[in-house]
Motif scaffolding. Structure first.
Motif, PDB file in Angstrom:
ATOM      1  N   UNK A  25       0.805  -1.218   0.000  1.00 30.82           N
ATOM      2  CA  UNK A  25       0.000   0.000   0.000  1.00 30.82           C
ATOM      3  C   UNK A  25       0.842   1.275   0.000  1.00 30.82           C
ATOM      4  N   UNK A  26       1.989   1.247   0.690  1.00 28.87           N
ATOM      5  CA  UNK A  26       2.773   2.473   0.899  1.00 28.87           C
ATOM      6  C   UNK A  26       3.674   2.789  -0.298  1.00 28.87           C
ATOM      7  N   UNK A  27       3.234   3.742  -1.114  1.00 28.60           N
ATOM      8  CA  UNK A  27       3.985   4.128  -2.317  1.00 28.60           C
ATOM      9  C   UNK A  27       5.363   4.684  -1.965  1.00 28.60           C
ATOM     10  N   UNK A  28       5.454   5.419  -0.852  1.00 31.44           N
ATOM     11  CA  UNK A  28       6.741   6.011  -0.454  1.00 31.44           C
ATOM     12  C   UNK A  28       7.751   4.909  -0.133  1.00 31.44           C
ATOM     13  N   UNK A  29       7.297   3.888   0.571  1.00 29.29           N
ATOM     14  CA  UNK A  29       8.194   2.775   0.911  1.00 29.29           C
ATOM     15  C   UNK A  29       8.649   2.047  -0.346  1.00 29.29           C
ATOM     16  N   UNK A  30       7.714   1.838  -1.281  1.00 32.37           N
ATOM     17  CA  UNK A  30       8.076   1.155  -2.528  1.00 32.37           C
ATOM     18  C   UNK A  30       9.151   1.937  -3.276  1.00 32.37           C
ATOM     19  N   UNK A  31       8.979   3.251  -3.355  1.00 34.79           N
ATOM     20  CA  UNK A  31       9.960   4.072  -4.079  1.00 34.79           C
ATOM     21  C   UNK A  31      11.317   4.049  -3.383  1.00 34.79           C
ATOM     22  N   UNK A  32      11.311   4.041  -2.056  1.00 40.10           N
ATOM     23  CA  UNK A  32      12.574   4.019  -1.304  1.00 40.10           C
ATOM     24  C   UNK A  32      13.288   2.672  -1.444  1.00 40.10           C
ATOM     25  N   UNK A  33      12.513   1.597  -1.477  1.00 35.36           N
ATOM     26  CA  UNK A  33      13.088   0.262  -1.665  1.00 35.36           C
ATOM     27  C   UNK A  33      13.754   0.175  -3.039  1.00 35.36           C
ATOM     28  N   UNK A  34      13.052   0.657  -4.058  1.00 32.39           N
ATOM     29  CA  UNK A  34      13.618   0.646  -5.425  1.00 32.39           C
ATOM     30  C   UNK A  34      14.885   1.497  -5.470  1.00 32.39           C
ATOM     31  N   UNK A  35      14.821   2.656  -4.837  1.00 26.95           N
ATOM     32  CA  UNK A  35      15.988   3.552  -4.787  1.00 26.95           C
ATOM     33  C   UNK A  35      17.179   2.864  -4.122  1.00 26.95           C
ATOM     34  N   UNK A  36      16.898   2.134  -3.036  1.00 24.58           N
ATOM     35  CA  UNK A  36      17.947   1.420  -2.301  1.00 24.58           C
ATOM     36  C   UNK A  36      18.598   0.337  -3.164  1.00 24.58           C
ATOM     37  N   UNK A  37      17.776  -0.401  -3.903  1.00 29.36           N
ATOM     38  CA  UNK A  37      18.292  -1.466  -4.760  1.00 29.36           C
ATOM     39  C   UNK A  37      19.111  -0.898  -5.915  1.00 29.36           C
ATOM     40  N   UNK A  38      18.592   0.155  -6.540  1.00 21.70           N
ATOM     41  CA  UNK A  38      19.309   0.787  -7.650  1.00 21.70           C
ATOM     42  C   UNK A  38      20.631   1.392  -7.169  1.00 21.70           C
ATOM     43  N   UNK A  39      20.645   1.803  -5.899  1.00 22.34           N
ATOM     44  CA  UNK A  39      21.838   2.422  -5.320  1.00 22.34           C
ATOM     45  C   UNK A  39      23.065   1.528  -5.290  1.00 22.34           C
ATOM     46  N   UNK A  40      22.877   0.236  -5.502  1.00 23.84           N
ATOM     47  CA  UNK A  40      24.016  -0.696  -5.551  1.00 23.84           C
ATOM     48  C   UNK A  40      24.897  -0.401  -6.767  1.00 23.84           C
ATOM     49  N   UNK A  41      24.273   0.096  -7.827  1.00 19.29           N
ATOM     50  CA  UNK A  41      25.033   0.467  -9.023  1.00 19.29           C
ATOM     51  C   UNK A  41      25.572   1.887  -8.854  1.00 19.29           C
ATOM     52  N   UNK A  42      26.855   2.112  -9.014  1.00 19.13           N
ATOM     53  CA  UNK A  42      27.402   3.471  -8.945  1.00 19.13           C
ATOM     54  C   UNK A  42      26.672   4.408  -9.905  1.00 19.13           C
ATOM     55  N   UNK A  43      26.437   5.632  -9.489  1.00 14.45           N
ATOM     56  CA  UNK A  43      25.631   6.579 -10.268  1.00 14.45           C
ATOM     57  C   UNK A  43      26.136   6.763 -11.702  1.00 14.45           C
ATOM     58  N   UNK A  72      27.457  -3.431 -18.577  1.00 15.00           N
ATOM     59  CA  UNK A  72      28.352  -2.714 -19.487  1.00 15.00           C
ATOM     60  C   UNK A  72      29.299  -1.849 -18.650  1.00 15.00           C
ATOM     61  N   UNK A  73      30.583  -2.223 -18.642  1.00 15.85           N
ATOM     62  CA  UNK A  73      31.593  -1.520 -17.835  1.00 15.85           C
ATOM     63  C   UNK A  73      31.154  -1.391 -16.373  1.00 15.85           C
ATOM     64  N   UNK A  74      30.681  -2.490 -15.824  1.00 17.22           N
ATOM     65  CA  UNK A  74      30.266  -2.505 -14.424  1.00 17.22           C
ATOM     66  C   UNK A  74      30.074  -3.936 -13.956  1.00 17.22           C
ATOM     67  N   UNK A  75      29.700  -4.085 -12.678  1.00 21.63           N
ATOM     68  CA  UNK A  75      29.544  -5.436 -12.111  1.00 21.63           C
ATOM     69  C   UNK A  75      28.098  -5.907 -12.077  1.00 21.63           C
ATOM     70  N   UNK A  76      27.127  -4.973 -12.173  1.00 17.65           N
ATOM     71  CA  UNK A  76      25.714  -5.383 -12.038  1.00 17.65           C
ATOM     72  C   UNK A  76      24.809  -4.577 -12.956  1.00 17.65           C
ATOM     73  N   UNK A  77      23.785  -5.268 -13.405  1.00 15.52           N
ATOM     74  CA  UNK A  77      22.723  -4.647 -14.202  1.00 15.52           C
ATOM     75  C   UNK A  77      21.426  -4.756 -13.412  1.00 15.52           C
TER      76      UNK A  77
END
Length: 345
Positions: A25-43, A72-77
């Motif tokens: 239900x919590x859209x804010x939590x979903x967005x933060x979880x996705x942000x956290x997972x994507x954060x594993x890849x360097x910006x 591509x030139x990294x460790x994770x996709x």
């Protein structure tokens, strides 16, 4: 896994999993979880190693092909899929037909250097489907369901403290009330409140009262209280105000019916020994709404609530079939004369 657990974890390329299913239900939590997972890849690598696919317009096959690609030139996709209606019982002609077999084959042997994120949003997964069973088996399911009120208070207090702000006690209480303890709503309102408190660093009750809008549901909740308490004049005044705000009579009545239904259901479950959390789970409603219903329900008999519920159903029928003014019909409802109008018509 609860969303808060994942947000508190230190994710790295070594411990991140290959498939995540995010739901709740919590859209804010979903967005933060996705942000956290994507954060594993360097910006600096994200433009080349992050694929986003909205299945309301994109093909699932394209997302699966993206997931199969090597970094591509990294460790994770990371491949992010949103609006996967094929996982639910929802049918829509507006979305493209998807080849689910592609995803089934991928899930049987996911790419070790890819993290596939499936954001189910607030939709309910159809557990009967083969693909759903497979996903449950191979993915980390991140639960972003509504948080209990105390947890919301704790998280909001911690967030404001990190931002070097604080709430007065009555301000936080009013914020919880006006947002119905909806964590996503509170986090969206927080920047505005912190801006108002920039000089003092203290968020006050008057700031919350002025800056945080009252939702339609809250107005109708107040209206239902007035109707149930038989405060007819105040109920009429509020109903008139809502119509002046261009709220649709049928929409107002639908929310009223839902509120009285919740009180009835809560009263029944209370008598069977259900606690607040259990009732919220059974009825699939926000825990804060159940808390309010638990405070209200004991003041009314089941007979009284049933009578009001049936009258609201009749009122809806009149709104749909009669040419009479909704405000006058609502007044007749309050005065108990709606049956007369129904028989007359």
């Amino acid at each position: 896994m609860k969303a808060i657990e994942l947000l508190n974890a230190k994710l790295t390329n070594d411990n991140i999993k290959t498939v995540y299913l995010i739901n709740g239900y919590e859209a804010y939590l979903r967005s933060k979880v996705i942000e956290q997972l994507i954060g594993v890849i360097p910006s600096e690598q994200r433009s080349m190693n992050l694929g986003k696919f909205d299945l309301e317009s994109d093909l699932l096959a394209a997302a699966v092909n993206d997931a199969r690609s090597v970094p591509f030139f990294g460790e994770r996709r990371i491949t992010l899929i949103s609006h996967p209606l094929f996982l639910t019982a929802v049918k829509s002609k507006k979305v493209p037909e998807q080849n689910i077999a592609d995803l089934e084959n991928y899930l049987k042997q996911p790419e070790p250097t890819t993290t596939l994120i499936i954001d189910l949003g607030n939709q309910k997964m159809d557990a009967r489907k083969k693909i759903s069973k497979l996903l449950k088996k191979v993915s980390v399911i991140v639960d972003c369901s509504a948080l209990p009120e105390k947890k919301v208070q704790q998280l909001v207090t911690e967030q404001t403290k990190r931002n070097e702000f604080s709430f007065t006690e009555d301000a936080l209480e009013l914020l919880i009330k006006k947002t119905e303890a909806n964590y996503s709503t509170i986090m969206n309102e927080l920047p505005k409140l912190e801006l108002a408190a920039l000089q003092t660093k203290k968020i006050t009750q008057s700031m919350v009262a002025e800056l945080v809008p009252q939702t339609l549901e809250q107005n109708v909740f107040e209206l239902s209280n007035l109707v149930l308490a038989e405060k007819n004049e105040q109920a009429m005044n509020l109903y008139h105000d809502l119509l002046l705000q261009h709220e649709e009579p049928l929409k107002l009545n639908a929310i009223l019916i839902g509120q009285v239904r919740l009180l009835l259901q809560t009263l029944v479950l209370m008598k069977h020994g259900y606690a607040q959390g259990d009732i919220a789970s059974v009825l699939k409603v926000h825990p804060y709404r159940v808390k309010l219903a638990l405070q209200q329900a004991p003041h009314f008999s089941r007979t009284k609530l049933r009578e009001i519920y049936l009258n609201l159903i009749k009122f809806e029928e009149q709104l749909k079939t009669s040419q009479q003014d909704p405000e006058k019909l609502f007044q007749l409802l309050l005065l108990g004369y709606l049956d007369y109008v129904t028989k007359k018509d």
